[in-house]
Design a protein around this motif. Structure first.
Motif, mmCIF file in Angstrom:
data_model
loop_
_atom_site.group_PDB
_atom_site.id
_atom_site.type_symbol
_atom_site.label_atom_id
_atom_site.label_comp_id
_atom_site.label_asym_id
_atom_site.label_seq_id
_atom_site.Cartn_x
_atom_site.Cartn_y
_atom_site.Cartn_z
ATOM 1 N N ASP A 243 46.530 -24.146 -11.054
ATOM 2 C CA ASP A 243 45.768 -24.956 -10.895
ATOM 3 C C ASP A 243 44.044 -24.951 -11.933
ATOM 4 N N GLY A 244 44.625 -26.365 -11.755
ATOM 5 C CA GLY A 244 43.714 -26.831 -12.630
ATOM 6 C C GLY A 244 41.829 -27.361 -11.950
ATOM 7 N N ALA A 245 42.537 -27.489 -10.516
ATOM 8 C CA ALA A 245 41.432 -28.487 -9.928
ATOM 9 C C ALA A 245 40.466 -26.757 -9.357
ATOM 10 N N SER A 246 40.845 -25.987 -10.253
ATOM 11 C CA SER A 246 39.753 -24.399 -9.767
ATOM 12 C C SER A 246 38.593 -24.207 -10.948
ATOM 13 N N ARG A 247 39.110 -24.708 -12.021
ATOM 14 C CA ARG A 247 38.597 -24.944 -12.935
ATOM 15 C C ARG A 247 37.488 -22.895 -13.426
ATOM 16 N N GLN A 248 39.176 -22.324 -13.402
ATOM 17 C CA GLN A 248 38.878 -21.445 -13.999
ATOM 18 C C GLN A 248 39.709 -20.404 -14.267
ATOM 19 N N PHE A 249 39.963 -19.883 -15.698
ATOM 20 C CA PHE A 249 41.316 -18.634 -15.878
ATOM 21 C C PHE A 249 41.075 -17.412 -15.186
ATOM 22 N N LEU A 250 41.612 -16.497 -16.011
ATOM 23 C CA LEU A 250 42.468 -15.629 -15.190
ATOM 24 C C LEU A 250 41.534 -14.511 -16.541
ATOM 25 N N LEU A 251 41.148 -13.405 -16.950
ATOM 26 C CA LEU A 251 40.297 -12.628 -17.220
ATOM 27 C C LEU A 251 40.688 -11.385 -17.469
ATOM 28 N N ARG A 252 41.963 -10.561 -18.233
ATOM 29 C CA ARG A 252 42.587 -8.656 -18.394
ATOM 30 C C ARG A 252 42.090 -8.033 -19.167
ATOM 31 N N ALA A 253 41.379 -7.048 -18.191
ATOM 32 C CA ALA A 253 40.700 -6.271 -19.292
ATOM 33 C C ALA A 253 40.871 -4.840 -18.547
ATOM 34 N N MET A 254 41.278 -4.182 -19.383
ATOM 35 C CA MET A 254 41.757 -1.994 -19.279
ATOM 36 C C MET A 254 40.757 -1.605 -19.604
ATOM 37 N N LEU A 255 40.150 -0.383 -19.256
ATOM 38 C CA LEU A 255 39.599 0.958 -18.789
ATOM 39 C C LEU A 255 39.702 1.910 -19.975
ATOM 40 N N ASP A 256 39.457 2.119 -20.971
ATOM 41 C CA ASP A 256 40.085 3.097 -22.047
ATOM 42 C C ASP A 256 40.266 4.654 -21.383
ATOM 43 N N ASP A 257 39.238 4.700 -20.753
ATOM 44 C CA ASP A 257 39.539 6.255 -20.003
ATOM 45 C C ASP A 257 39.120 5.988 -18.422
ATOM 46 N N PRO A 258 40.571 5.311 -17.595
ATOM 47 C CA PRO A 258 39.873 4.658 -16.381
ATOM 48 C C PRO A 258 40.085 6.139 -15.573
ATOM 49 N N PRO A 259 38.903 5.961 -14.332
ATOM 50 C CA PRO A 259 38.965 6.678 -13.727
ATOM 51 C C PRO A 259 40.724 6.478 -12.127
#
Length: 354
Positions: A243-259
């Motif tokens: 959806d280009g109208a949202s003017r957003q992109f999806l940032l995917r990330a990870m935690l190295d030592d997640p709870p």
């Protein structure tokens, strides 16, 4: 006389107190801090969620009646664990028959090889025709081919038999269990849902105009369940949204030592963007006026005394309890942190931090 002297003393004391009150009102005890030159960090608040990139809706490769369900909803499984079995009695009988065929072919090959060995021994004494010896060699080759053909047929049946058992493609947890023993399974119809809980990721919708600044940004996240600390996260991918109208992109990330996390859990995030350096003050130094303006009180030394001077400022980004000041003060100025609520211009100050 004693009474008169006492009255005079009390009146004099009262006059002294009255005369000293204005002087005391001109003094204010304050706490100050030096304005420091710091890296200006702009904080962008983000909202995100925990997602499971490896989520599989599992279905059967074969059609048949479900006979076993060794796992229950919510169970943790390892890769290769059997999750479901479909009636395979007919195929199992065919595998047994194929095993017998392999045994028969193996025995025929052993017999052909034995006859060839005998022929080779007789051939050394010229007691067997060469054509007979050649025929026995051909019989061995035919027997070897027949054994290989029977083995391939058995292997195909064993593959068919194994397809009657649905196994976990990876380790995870069963989150959907829409089948029961005795029901009919059809290829392509989802039966179980498996989610990998060991490799969860965090996803945030980020304004598109920040995409070119990601290389200089740091990402921190805060999870619910009473965890107040901001944890450093490692971006692993940025995905354009359809959806280009949202003017957003999806940032995917990870935690190295997640709870402990679960898919669907809400997550707070913040992007820390560095914008050069400049003066910064503690947030307590800022005074917000009714007209919307923002100012700080400075402590300036004049003729050996500290005096209050008000300065209107233009605040910028804030981070870690400090606010960048774009205009109004300079590094090494002394700002008032406590006691700045009722100061007046030029008021004499007593510095507690001196």
């Amino acid at each position: 006389m004693i009474i008169i002297h006492s009255l005079r003393f009390l009146i004099g004391l009262a006059l002294l107190l009255v005369l000293t009150l204005p002087l005391q009102a001109q003094e204010a005890r304050v706490t100050t801090a030096r304005v420091e030159e710091r890296v200006i960090v702009e904080t962008i608040a983000l909202n995100g969620s925990v997602t499971a990139p490896r989520t599989a809706q599992l279905s059967s490769d074969v059609e048949g009646r479900i006979t076993e369900l060794p796992m229950s909803l919510g169970d943790r499984v390892q890769a290769g664990d059997r999750l479901l079995s479909i009636d395979a009695e007919d195929v199992a009988l065919q595998v047994r028959s194929a095993d017998a065929d392999v045994g028969e072919a193996r025995a025929a090959l052993e017999n052909a090889r034995r006859r060839l060995r005998e022929g080779n021994r007789l051939g050394e004494g010229r007691n067997i025709a060469s054509s007979e010896l050649s025929q026995r060699e051909t019989d061995v080759a035919i027997a070897e081919a027949a054994l290989e053909r029977r083995r391939a047929a058995r292997d195909r049946l064993e593959v068919r038999l194994e397809r009657h058992h649905l196994r976990a493609p990876f380790g995870g947890r069963l989150t959907h269990h829409d089948v029961a023993i005795g029901e009919w399974a059809t290829p392509g119809t989802p039966l179980l849902t498996l989610i990998d809980l060991e490799h969860l990721t965090l996803e945030f919708a980020v304004p598109l105009d920040l995409h070119h600044r990601l290389d200089q940004a740091e990402l921190e996240v805060r999870l619910p369940a009473g965890i107040d600390d901001w944890l450093p996260a490692r971006p692993i991918a940025d995905v354009p949204l359809e959806d280009g109208a949202s003017r957003q992109f999806l940032l995917r990330a990870m935690l190295d030592d997640p709870p402990t996390m679960l898919p669907g859990m809400a997550v707070q995030g913040r992007l820390l963007l560095r914008n050069g350096s400049g003066p910064a003050v503690p947030r307590d130094a800022l005074i917000r006026r009714p007209d919307g303006s923002i100012s700080v009180w400075l402590a300036r030394e004049e003729d050996g005394e500290w005096r209050a001077t008000e300065r209107r400022v233009t605040p910028g980004a804030s981070h870690a309890g400090r606010v960048a000041i774009q205009q109004g003060i300079e590094a090494d100025d002394r700002v008032v942190l406590r006691g700045n609520e009722r100061l007046e211009e030029g008021q004499r100050l007593i510095l507690d931090d001196e």
